[in-house]
Motif scaffolding. Structure first.
Motif, PDB file in Angstrom:
ATOM      1  N   VAL A  31       0.829  -1.211   0.000  1.00 41.74           N
ATOM      2  CA  VAL A  31       0.000   0.000   0.000  1.00 41.74           C
ATOM      3  C   VAL A  31       0.864   1.263   0.000  1.00 41.74           C
ATOM      4  O   VAL A  31       0.804   2.071  -0.928  1.00 41.74           O
ATOM      5  CB  VAL A  31      -0.969   0.001   1.205  1.00 41.74           C
ATOM      6  N   ALA A  32       1.668   1.451   1.053  1.00 40.87           N
ATOM      7  CA  ALA A  32       2.420   2.701   1.202  1.00 40.87           C
ATOM      8  C   ALA A  32       3.425   2.925   0.074  1.00 40.87           C
ATOM      9  O   ALA A  32       3.644   4.064  -0.354  1.00 40.87           O
ATOM     10  CB  ALA A  32       3.136   2.703   2.553  1.00 40.87           C
ATOM     11  N   ILE A  33       4.034   1.849  -0.424  1.00 38.27           N
ATOM     12  CA  ILE A  33       5.003   2.010  -1.521  1.00 38.27           C
ATOM     13  C   ILE A  33       4.352   1.693  -2.863  1.00 38.27           C
ATOM     14  O   ILE A  33       4.263   2.540  -3.753  1.00 38.27           O
ATOM     15  CB  ILE A  33       6.234   1.098  -1.305  1.00 38.27           C
ATOM     16  N   GLY A  34       3.880   0.461  -3.011  1.00 34.22           N
ATOM     17  CA  GLY A  34       3.386   0.018  -4.302  1.00 34.22           C
ATOM     18  C   GLY A  34       2.175   0.763  -4.808  1.00 34.22           C
ATOM     19  O   GLY A  34       2.160   1.251  -5.949  1.00 34.22           O
ATOM     20  N   MET A  35       1.123   0.865  -3.997  1.00 40.58           N
ATOM     21  CA  MET A  35      -0.092   1.541  -4.453  1.00 40.58           C
ATOM     22  C   MET A  35       0.135   3.027  -4.676  1.00 40.58           C
ATOM     23  O   MET A  35      -0.518   3.644  -5.518  1.00 40.58           O
ATOM     24  CB  MET A  35      -1.234   1.302  -3.474  1.00 40.58           C
ATOM     25  N   THR A  36       1.046   3.599  -3.919  1.00 35.42           N
ATOM     26  CA  THR A  36       1.373   5.012  -4.142  1.00 35.42           C
ATOM     27  C   THR A  36       1.978   5.205  -5.529  1.00 35.42           C
ATOM     28  O   THR A  36       1.631   6.153  -6.257  1.00 35.42           O
ATOM     29  CB  THR A  36       2.347   5.509  -3.058  1.00 35.42           C
ATOM     30  N   PHE A 190      10.780  -4.254  -6.059  1.00 31.81           N
ATOM     31  CA  PHE A 190       9.952  -4.881  -7.095  1.00 31.81           C
ATOM     32  C   PHE A 190       8.751  -5.609  -6.483  1.00 31.81           C
ATOM     33  O   PHE A 190       7.648  -5.580  -7.043  1.00 31.81           O
ATOM     34  CB  PHE A 190      10.794  -5.849  -7.931  1.00 31.81           C
ATOM     35  N   ILE A 191       8.979  -6.256  -5.349  1.00 30.69           N
ATOM     36  CA  ILE A 191       7.885  -6.966  -4.666  1.00 30.69           C
ATOM     37  C   ILE A 191       6.768  -5.992  -4.297  1.00 30.69           C
ATOM     38  O   ILE A 191       5.570  -6.310  -4.420  1.00 30.69           O
ATOM     39  CB  ILE A 191       8.411  -7.663  -3.393  1.00 30.69           C
ATOM     40  N   ALA A 192       7.132  -4.804  -3.826  1.00 29.44           N
ATOM     41  CA  ALA A 192       6.131  -3.830  -3.376  1.00 29.44           C
ATOM     42  C   ALA A 192       5.175  -3.456  -4.504  1.00 29.44           C
ATOM     43  O   ALA A 192       3.949  -3.408  -4.303  1.00 29.44           O
ATOM     44  CB  ALA A 192       6.821  -2.583  -2.830  1.00 29.44           C
ATOM     45  N   ALA A 196       1.245  -4.601  -5.006  1.00 30.66           N
ATOM     46  CA  ALA A 196       0.189  -3.597  -5.147  1.00 30.66           C
ATOM     47  C   ALA A 196      -0.705  -3.900  -6.344  1.00 30.66           C
ATOM     48  O   ALA A 196      -1.934  -3.828  -6.249  1.00 30.66           O
ATOM     49  CB  ALA A 196       0.808  -2.207  -5.297  1.00 30.66           C
ATOM     50  N   VAL A 197      -0.094  -4.235  -7.479  1.00 32.62           N
ATOM     51  CA  VAL A 197      -0.883  -4.591  -8.663  1.00 32.62           C
ATOM     52  C   VAL A 197      -1.775  -5.793  -8.355  1.00 32.62           C
ATOM     53  O   VAL A 197      -2.959  -5.822  -8.724  1.00 32.62           O
ATOM     54  CB  VAL A 197       0.035  -4.898  -9.857  1.00 32.62           C
TER      55      VAL A 197
END
Length: 454
Positions: A31-36, A190-192, A196-197
């Motif tokens: 959320v905090a990294i990936g979705m951003t 990359f995992i983040a 998120a996707v």
């Protein structure tokens, strides 16, 4: 055992930490990294193509990023501090001594991230025209600060497995810039985004009824899939090659799965991610609901497994070559074996084993050297003494305890005198047969009576 300890007898202390940590990683990474990153990418694409519907999707995502990050993310972050402080105080104390300023810097970065997120969300409708570019730049800065928190924390987490020259130099930079820091950070980055996707595709598929909007959103996501799927594979192999051989040997064991099942599930999981990425790239408007559901739960399972494996492969250490999983410093093993573990335990009211207090002393040794991983009556049969010690007697168990670190290399060695080892064996046999409510005083009296009769 320098601090009082708390036991969660059914779940197990390690499981309490694992549950909170997994939730926190899903939020902090996904959320905090990936979705951003995804949200800012959607805003960029919306501004570039003058697509207000795409911008509105980004706005909606920002609402949930704000809510989840400042509630679940913040609470589980504090929760990890709380549970590790009361369950593994020696570990958290050691890490604080090494990384105090890194943790302080991470706190400042996180506060800045929250401020930027609040500004970003609450200016969607007020920053129009030229200010939209400023809003987008705030989003980019937010993404950078979200990643910076991972950059700092990864240095701390990776040092627990590969402290490098720190054990010799005690240098902060030797610990922080440890051998697995860069590969671990790259892998987590990359995992983040991939996480998120995987997480957000399900609500996008279910809630956005406009096929054109859904297609445009998934086109942006497919771009990130094209980067992150190979990125995860490449950096994952890099990270795997960087960890100690002893840790590699524990990967499959730590999952609790037979090797053939482990291999089959991971091949199927990889195939599922590849199908998902290809489908989203070729037919973004027709991504099946069942596929998004499968990816949603597969990604959560993968993160849970990764965090569990990352913690387990360090065994018998919690900080490699420095601190064993039960909080005993490796350098003090010989001293404790000569002088006694209890005599050097600040938290134990018992300092010496006698005939009268043998079972009570055994309980203190259990609290100091066992409950970090084991329970008496817990749900996990592999770590539940009540199940594992069925049919054992005190003499056999005491002998086994003395060599358990040789027969099971992932176990820390028992630390203490022969009398302390016998006391631990007596206590474990007692509570394994009678439960945690066993009368330890009565047990000691019975031993005294037996000795008098002899």
């Amino acid at each position: 055992m320098n601090y009082p300890v708390i036991e969660f007898p059914w779940l197990g202390n390690g499981m309490i930490i694992a549950i909170i940590a997994i939730i926190h990683v899903i939020v902090s990474h996904g959320v905090a990294i990936g979705m951003t990153v995804l949200m800012v990418s959607l805003e960029y694409q919306g501004l570039k193509t003058n697509n207000e519907k795409l911008i509105n999707v980004a706005k909606t995502i920002s609402k949930w990023v704000l809510i989840i990050t400042t509630t679940v993310g913040a609470m589980t972050g504090v929760g990890i501090w709380l549970v590790t402080s009361v369950i593994q105080p020696d570990s958290i104390g050691s890490l604080l001594r090494i990384f105090f300023w890194a943790w302080f810097a991470e706190w400042i970065v996180f506060i800045t991230e929250v401020v930027l997120l609040i500004i970003y969300y609450y200016t969607w409708d007020t920053w129009k025209g030229a200010k939209r570019k400023i809003h987008f730049r705030i989003g980019v800065t937010l993404s950078i600060f979200g990643w910076l928190t991972a950059m700092i924390i990864t240095g701390i987490l990776s040092a627990k497995l590969t402290p490098g020259k720190w054990t010799e130099t005690l240098s902060f930079w030797n610990a922080f810039l440890n051998p697995t820091y860069i590969p671990s950070l790259a892998f987590r980055t990359f995992i983040a985004i991939l996480l998120a996707v995987s997480l957000i595709s399900l609500p996008i598929r279910l809630l956005i009824k406009d096929k054109e909007v859904r297609r445009d959103v998934f086109k942006v996501f497919s771009f990130w899939n094209a980067l992150t799927v190979p990125g995860v594979l490449i950096t994952g192999i890099w990270y795997l090659l960087s960890i100690p051989d002893e840790a590699k040997d524990l990967i499959i064991w730590s999952t609790g799965m037979p090797e053939n099942i482990f291999n089959m599930l991971h091949v199927l999981g990889l195939a599922l991610f590849l199908i998902f990425a290809l489908w989203m790239a070729i037919k973004p408007e027709r991504v099946p609901v069942i596929l998004t559901i499968a990816i949603f739960f597969t990604s959560i399972a993968f993160i849970g497994e990764f965090e569990g494996v990352r913690e387990s492969v360090r065994k018998p250490y919690i900080i490699y070559d420095y601190l064993y999983a039960n909080g005993v410093e490796a350098a003090k093993v010989e001293k404790f074996n000569e002088e006694g573990y209890l005599a050097n335990s600040a938290a134990s009211p018992i300092k010496e084993v006698t005939a009268e207090n043998q079972l009570e002393a055994g309980r203190e040794l259990y609290k100091g050297q066992c409950i970090a991983c084991h329970t008496v009556e817990g749900w996990r049969t592999k770590r539940n003494f009540g199940d594992r010690l069925e049919g054992w007697d005190e003499a056999a168990l005491s002998g086994y305890i003395s060599t358990l670190h040789e027969t099971r290399p992932f176990m820390p060695p028992f630390v203490g005198t022969d009398d302390e080892r016998d006391a631990l064996a007596a206590y474990l046999i007692k509570v394994s047969n009678e439960g945690l409510d066993a009368d330890l005083t009565q047990g000691s009296k019975e031993k005294d009576d037996e000795k008098e009769e002899q």
